[in-house]
Design an enzyme around this catalytic site. Structure first.
Site, short mmCIF file in Angstrom:
data_model
loop_
_atom_site.label_atom_id
_atom_site.label_comp_id
_atom_site.label_asym_id
_atom_site.label_seq_id
_atom_site.Cartn_x
_atom_site.Cartn_y
_atom_site.Cartn_z
N PRO A 2 15.19 -5.44 51.27
CA PRO A 2 16.49 -4.70 50.93
C PRO A 2 17.97 -4.33 51.82
O PRO A 2 17.67 -4.66 52.53
CB PRO A 2 16.23 -3.54 50.21
N GLU A 3 18.96 -5.14 51.49
CA GLU A 3 20.50 -5.78 52.20
C GLU A 3 21.24 -5.17 50.90
O GLU A 3 20.65 -5.04 50.21
CB GLU A 3 20.36 -6.75 52.79
N LYS A 51 23.18 0.39 51.53
CA LYS A 51 21.96 0.05 51.33
C LYS A 51 21.30 1.50 50.31
O LYS A 51 19.68 1.92 50.42
CB LYS A 51 21.26 -0.09 52.47
N ASN A 165 19.00 -6.89 58.84
CA ASN A 165 18.31 -8.26 59.16
C ASN A 165 18.32 -9.32 59.53
O ASN A 165 18.29 -10.19 59.86
CB ASN A 165 16.78 -7.66 59.90
N ARG A 250 13.87 -5.23 65.56
CA ARG A 250 14.18 -6.56 64.69
C ARG A 250 13.52 -7.49 65.00
O ARG A 250 14.08 -7.48 66.33
CB ARG A 250 15.05 -5.65 64.08
#
Ligand SMILES: [Zn+2]
Length: 269
Positions: A2-3, A51, A165, A250
């Site tokens: 999820p972004e 978010k 990311n 990440r």
């Protein structure tokens, strides 16, 4: 993962299903709020903030949730099978006469006074998809720590809210520098266009089921998830390395030809 765009879509799905309707079912499966009962209250709206998701309920209450890595909210009609995961992963159920919203694997779920929302989201920088979007403030926040690697600065939701990311790697590609470039060394012409470029990417994707940063069909992303495959622009093999401050690494993708700048050593394969 999820972004900002995914959260925006989730908020709209929830808003369409719940807003203006009285809750007839309410089940928060986290210990702290297990006894909270929202039935009989009307849902006022569901708003994304970066978010984070804010579900506002009559009586001055807000259900705050965050999807983090793999959380999701699903909406079901009556009689439809719930398919978001095994039952033990369900954290929240909110239903009305017509629809039921089910929150799976939500790492953050808390009920708070609407007037206290700042406690949950007050630390966030300007929201790329929000009414408070302010490109000048976002850029000023990003440049506050000029030595910080660009990729880390972009992920820090206190600078600007909504980039995850995937967009981090894609934005660095579009800016033509590696994610390890100190943000203060970004050429002025590129830092000037960064905030609007980020907003356009999220805006372009908020209605799409599949994330796309290239504008091309069938080739959705320039570098993310494409390690050791040819760069869409120059055919050089895309590289992958972890980026982070040590607490949270990440996976980060870049094209060593299209994106000059510092990068970790990655052995040839
Ligand atoms: Zn390239």
């Amino acid at each position: 993962m999820p972004e900002g765009d995914t959260v925006w879509q989730a908020a709209r799905r929830l808003h369409d299903a719940l807003a203006g309707e009285v809750l007839t079912r309410s089940d928060l499966r986290v210990p702290r709020f297990a006894t909270a009962d929202l039935t009989g209250r009307t849902v006022l709206d569901v708003t994304p903030r970066g978010k984070h998701l804010l579900t506002r309920v009559e009586g001055g209450l807000t259900l705050h949730s965050h999807l983090r890595m793999d959380g999701s909210w699903r909406v079901y009609a009556h009689g439809q099978r719930w398919n978001g995961g095994p039952a033990h992963q369900i954290r929240a159920v909110l239903g009305n006469a017509g629809r039921t919203a089910v929150g799976y694997r939500l790492p953050v779920l808390e009920l708070m006074r609407t007037t206290d929302e700042d406690r949950a989201v007050g630390h966030l920088g300007p929201d790329l998809l929000g009414p408070d979007w302010d490109p000048h403030l976002a850029l000023a926040n990003l440049l506050k720590d000029p030595a910080r690697p660009l990729g880390e600065a972009l992920l820090d939701q206190r600078n600007l809210a909504g980039i995850g990311n995937v967009f981090k790697s894609e934005l660095c590609f579009l800016l033509g520098v590696t994610p390890w470039l100190p943000v203060g060394e970004l050429p002025a012409d590129r830092s000037a266009k960064l905030p609007e470029l980020a907003r356009k990417l999220l805006e372009f994707n908020r209605e799409r089921p599949v994330r796309n940063t290239t504008g091309r069909r069938g080739q959705d992303l320039f570098v993310y998830g494409r390690a050791r495959r040819p760069c869409l622009r120059c055919r050089t093999l895309v590289r992958l390395a972890d980026q982070g401050d040590g607490s949270r690494e990440r996976p980060t993708y870049w094209c060593p030809a299209c994106q000059p700048g510092p990068a970790p050593f990655t052995p040839r394969r």
